[in-house]
Design a protein around this motif. Structure first.
Motif, PDB file in Angstrom:
ATOM      1  N   VAL A  70       0.959  -1.096   0.525  1.00 39.41           N
ATOM      2  CA  VAL A  70      -0.126  -0.015  -0.429  1.00 39.41           C
ATOM      3  C   VAL A  70       1.282   0.763  -0.194  1.00 39.41           C
ATOM      4  CG1 VAL A  70      -1.721   1.224   1.338  1.00 39.41           C
ATOM      5  CG2 VAL A  70      -1.916  -1.230   1.221  1.00 39.41           C
ATOM      6  N   ALA A  71       1.640   1.369   0.694  1.00 38.51           N
ATOM      7  CA  ALA A  71       2.961   2.466   0.603  1.00 38.51           C
ATOM      8  C   ALA A  71       3.266   2.829  -0.462  1.00 38.51           C
ATOM      9  CB  ALA A  71       4.487   2.507   1.986  1.00 38.51           C
ATOM     10  N   ALA A  72       4.113   1.142  -1.502  1.00 35.36           N
ATOM     11  CA  ALA A  72       4.637   2.157  -3.010  1.00 35.36           C
ATOM     12  C   ALA A  72       3.451   2.077  -3.294  1.00 35.36           C
ATOM     13  CB  ALA A  72       5.113   0.459  -3.015  1.00 35.36           C
ATOM     14  N   ARG A  73       2.154   1.704  -3.621  1.00 33.17           N
ATOM     15  CA  ARG A  73       1.105   2.415  -4.028  1.00 33.17           C
ATOM     16  C   ARG A  73       0.857   3.844  -4.040  1.00 33.17           C
ATOM     17  NH1 ARG A  73      -1.170  -3.400  -3.554  1.00 33.17           N
ATOM     18  NH2 ARG A  73      -2.752  -2.589  -2.146  1.00 33.17           N
ATOM     19  N   HIS A  74       0.742   4.290  -2.409  1.00 34.39           N
ATOM     20  CA  HIS A  74       0.497   5.239  -2.514  1.00 34.39           C
ATOM     21  C   HIS A  74       1.504   6.552  -1.977  1.00 34.39           C
ATOM     22  CE1 HIS A  74      -3.564   4.315  -2.932  1.00 34.39           C
ATOM     23  NE2 HIS A  74      -3.561   3.256  -2.677  1.00 34.39           N
ATOM     24  N   ASP A  75       0.818   7.003  -2.018  1.00 29.07           N
ATOM     25  CA  ASP A  75       2.217   8.680  -1.723  1.00 29.07           C
ATOM     26  C   ASP A  75       2.533   8.990  -0.488  1.00 29.07           C
ATOM     27  OD1 ASP A  75       4.536  10.537  -1.971  1.00 29.07           O
ATOM     28  OD2 ASP A  75       2.992  11.978  -2.856  1.00 29.07           O
ATOM     29  N   VAL A  76       2.484   7.902   0.301  1.00 31.00           N
ATOM     30  CA  VAL A  76       2.107   8.674   1.417  1.00 31.00           C
ATOM     31  C   VAL A  76       3.005   8.768   2.893  1.00 31.00           C
ATOM     32  CG1 VAL A  76       0.217   6.698   1.756  1.00 31.00           C
ATOM     33  CG2 VAL A  76       2.674   5.919   2.943  1.00 31.00           C
ATOM     34  N   VAL A  77       2.752   9.865   3.460  1.00 32.77           N
ATOM     35  CA  VAL A  77       3.854   9.829   5.068  1.00 32.77           C
ATOM     36  C   VAL A  77       4.351   8.918   5.391  1.00 32.77           C
ATOM     37  CG1 VAL A  77       4.311  11.548   6.870  1.00 32.77           C
ATOM     38  CG2 VAL A  77       3.609  12.441   4.912  1.00 32.77           C
ATOM     39  N   ALA A  78       3.085   7.748   6.275  1.00 34.39           N
ATOM     40  CA  ALA A  78       3.265   7.194   7.455  1.00 34.39           C
ATOM     41  C   ALA A  78       2.043   6.144   7.121  1.00 34.39           C
ATOM     42  CB  ALA A  78       3.735   7.257   8.770  1.00 34.39           C
ATOM     43  N   LEU A  79       2.268   4.868   7.566  1.00 31.35           N
ATOM     44  CA  LEU A  79       1.466   3.979   8.450  1.00 31.35           C
ATOM     45  C   LEU A  79       1.034   3.191   9.133  1.00 31.35           C
ATOM     46  CD1 LEU A  79       0.624   1.869   4.191  1.00 31.35           C
ATOM     47  CD2 LEU A  79      -0.546   3.781   5.281  1.00 31.35           C
ATOM     48  N   ALA A  80      -0.242   3.014   9.906  1.00 31.89           N
ATOM     49  CA  ALA A  80      -0.328   2.248  10.431  1.00 31.89           C
ATOM     50  C   ALA A  80      -1.154   0.996  11.220  1.00 31.89           C
ATOM     51  CB  ALA A  80      -0.244   2.609  12.325  1.00 31.89           C
ATOM     52  N   ALA A  81      -0.850  -0.653  11.071  1.00 36.56           N
ATOM     53  CA  ALA A  81      -2.270  -0.823  11.432  1.00 36.56           C
ATOM     54  C   ALA A  81      -1.599  -2.222  12.127  1.00 36.56           C
ATOM     55  CB  ALA A  81      -2.286  -1.730   9.908  1.00 36.56           C
ATOM     56  N   VAL A  82      -3.397  -2.207  13.078  1.00 29.55           N
ATOM     57  CA  VAL A  82      -2.868  -3.536  13.980  1.00 29.55           C
ATOM     58  C   VAL A  82      -4.075  -3.693  13.729  1.00 29.55           C
ATOM     59  CG1 VAL A  82      -3.189  -3.423  16.582  1.00 29.55           C
ATOM     60  CG2 VAL A  82      -1.360  -1.457  15.320  1.00 29.55           C
ATOM     61  N   HIS A  83      -3.590  -5.187  14.569  1.00 28.33           N
ATOM     62  CA  HIS A  83      -5.226  -5.932  14.105  1.00 28.33           C
ATOM     63  C   HIS A  83      -5.337  -7.000  15.479  1.00 28.33           C
ATOM     64  CE1 HIS A  83      -8.492  -8.514  12.789  1.00 28.33           C
ATOM     65  NE2 HIS A  83      -8.328  -7.573  11.762  1.00 28.33           N
ATOM     66  N   ARG A  84      -6.424  -6.796  15.735  1.00 32.93           N
ATOM     67  CA  ARG A  84      -6.656  -8.059  16.760  1.00 32.93           C
ATOM     68  C   ARG A  84      -6.991  -9.350  16.735  1.00 32.93           C
ATOM     69  NH1 ARG A  84      -9.226  -6.342  22.254  1.00 32.93           N
ATOM     70  NH2 ARG A  84      -8.967  -8.629  23.718  1.00 32.93           N
ATOM     71  N   VAL A  85      -6.089 -10.392  17.768  1.00 34.57           N
ATOM     72  CA  VAL A  85      -6.832 -11.748  17.758  1.00 34.57           C
ATOM     73  C   VAL A  85      -7.169 -12.481  19.230  1.00 34.57           C
ATOM     74  CG1 VAL A  85      -4.901 -11.931  16.049  1.00 34.57           C
ATOM     75  CG2 VAL A  85      -4.255 -12.356  18.104  1.00 34.57           C
ATOM     76  N   GLY A  86      -8.006 -13.513  18.908  1.00 36.39           N
ATOM     77  CA  GLY A  86      -8.351 -13.615  20.387  1.00 36.39           C
ATOM     78  C   GLY A  86      -9.911 -13.696  20.548  1.00 36.39           C
ATOM     79  N   HIS A  87     -10.497 -13.360  21.659  1.00 37.20           N
ATOM     80  CA  HIS A  87     -11.528 -13.431  21.822  1.00 37.20           C
ATOM     81  C   HIS A  87     -12.088 -11.953  22.046  1.00 37.20           C
ATOM     82  CE1 HIS A  87     -16.024 -14.010  23.620  1.00 37.20           C
ATOM     83  NE2 HIS A  87     -15.397 -12.552  24.803  1.00 37.20           N
ATOM     84  N   LEU A  88     -13.117 -11.124  21.109  1.00 27.36           N
ATOM     85  CA  LEU A  88     -13.640  -9.574  21.402  1.00 27.36           C
ATOM     86  C   LEU A  88     -15.114  -9.221  21.694  1.00 27.36           C
ATOM     87  CD1 LEU A  88     -11.455 -10.220  19.245  1.00 27.36           C
ATOM     88  CD2 LEU A  88     -12.039  -7.641  18.827  1.00 27.36           C
ATOM     89  N   ASP A  89     -15.506  -8.892  22.588  1.00 28.13           N
ATOM     90  CA  ASP A  89     -17.117  -9.297  23.055  1.00 28.13           C
ATOM     91  C   ASP A  89     -17.513  -7.650  22.338  1.00 28.13           C
ATOM     92  OD1 ASP A  89     -16.643 -10.747  25.266  1.00 28.13           O
ATOM     93  OD2 ASP A  89     -15.901  -9.497  26.331  1.00 28.13           O
ATOM     94  N   VAL A  90     -18.591  -7.401  22.004  1.00 20.91           N
ATOM     95  CA  VAL A  90     -19.679  -6.966  21.067  1.00 20.91           C
ATOM     96  C   VAL A  90     -18.704  -5.186  21.955  1.00 20.91           C
ATOM     97  CG1 VAL A  90     -21.534  -5.496  20.209  1.00 20.91           C
ATOM     98  CG2 VAL A  90     -21.703  -8.353  20.837  1.00 20.91           C
TER      99      VAL A  90
END
Length: 141
Positions: A70-90
């Motif tokens: 995604v960084a290579a496709r767009h002229d971004v300054v910065a990217l960040a991504a965090v995804h949760r794993v495990g049990h999640l409630d509503v």
């Protein structure tokens, strides 16, 4: 030139919008776009009680690859991504990502590309538990 991917993680603990926003903040960025995905209480007209995310051992590496692409496709300054794993409630946050760029349009485009590519290619699977006792796996290959 510094790496535009400033934060890229899978976590089994609560996610922070502030942490992700801080990761992409930059004095050269005029646009910052944040996407937050939360566990909703209804899916396909069924009450969701909770869900569990399971990640393949390669998921972190794949998430990093997606961020770099995604960084290579767009002229971004910065990217960040965090995804949760495990049990999640509503109401729990499942994913938080952000893109910063010199201009807002690029930040919007990069953030949309990042979430769409993440959801379609990173091997993270969701098992939804419904209020009626049923369950459903989502995102399996």
């Amino acid at each position: 030139m510094s790496d535009p991917v400033r934060l890229c993680e899978l976590r089994d603990t609560a996610l922070s919008v502030d942490e992700v926003l801080a990761a992409v903040a930059d004095r050269t960025a005029g646009g910052l776009c944040v996407f937050v995905g939360a566990v909703r209480d209804i899916d396909h007209e069924r009450e969701v009680a909770a869900l569990d995310y399971t990640a393949h051992p390669s998921a972190h590496e794949r998430l990093r690859d997606v961020c770099e692409q995604v960084a290579a496709r767009h002229d971004v300054v910065a990217l960040a991504a965090v995804h949760r794993v495990g049990h999640l409630d509503v109401g729990d946050l499942a994913v938080v990502l952000a893109a910063s760029a010199r201009h807002r349009g690029t930040a919007f485009d990069a953030a949309r590309d990042l979430i769409d590519t993440l959801k379609s290619t990173v091997p993270i699977w969701k098992n939804q538990a419904f209020g009626d006792g049923g369950q459903e796996w989502v995102g399996l290959p």
